[in-house]
Design an enzyme around this catalytic site. Structure first.
Site: not given
Length: 178
Positions: A74, A108
């Site tokens: 979507n 990270h």
């Protein structure tokens, strides 16, 4: 905790690959024609038959994404794939991906000193067959979602989801078997 693989996203080759992929995504967003949808699908390592992708789709590289037959993605989906395997993001057949879903195979370092190195870490995301991921869900690196599972809207999936399970919340927890 999944094993994270380090990579340098500031490598000139990877920067160029991202720029190219981002341009294809921007073109599709401006003009969601069948031709531009076809260009998006050619980015992927694999794209099955009858896959539907709504506009405002974004991915980092595309070439590390595999999508099975009859999957529907979507509006406003963001997929951060990574150069760690051909299928850093693997979505099987017959899946429903709700609006504003984020599949984030990239992360990270948590340690501030390590984060200064600007390295990225990644782990694959694997989504089984016939999975429904509700609106606004975030799936983090290293997560596997089993066949036939449902992820409730707004959930943050930080751990694996077993097959035939409904999970919801932040972090997502098992609500019940289905």
């Amino acid at each position: 905790m999944p094993t994270l693989i380090a990579f340098n996203s500031l490598n000139p080759e990877l920067i160029s690959a991202r720029k190219s992929s981002h341009e294809v995504c921007r073109t599709f967003a401006k003009s969601p024609s069948k031709g531009n949808l076809k260009r998006i699908k050619t980015l992927f390592a694999h794209c099955g038959e009858h896959v539907m992708i709504e506009p405002q789709f974004h991915c980092d590289y595309g070439s590390h994404i595999s999508i099975g037959d009859r999957t529907f993605i979507n509006i406003n989906c963001t997929i951060l794939d990574a150069p760690i395997s051909d299928a850093a993001i693997s979505i099987a057949a017959d899946c429903l991906i709700g609006p504003n879903v984020q599949l984030l195979a990239v992360s990270h370092a948590v340690n501030p000193a390590e984060r200064l190195k600007k390295e990225n870490f990644a782990a694959p995301i694997v989504i089984g067959n016939n999975v429904w991921i509700g609106a606004g869900v975030i799936v983090l690196a290293g997560v596997t979602i089993g066949d036939n599972s449902v992820i409730g809207a707004g959930s943050v999936v930080t751990k694996n989801v077993t097959a035939n399970t409904l999970v919801a919340g932040n972090p997502a927890v098992k609500i019940r078997d289905i």
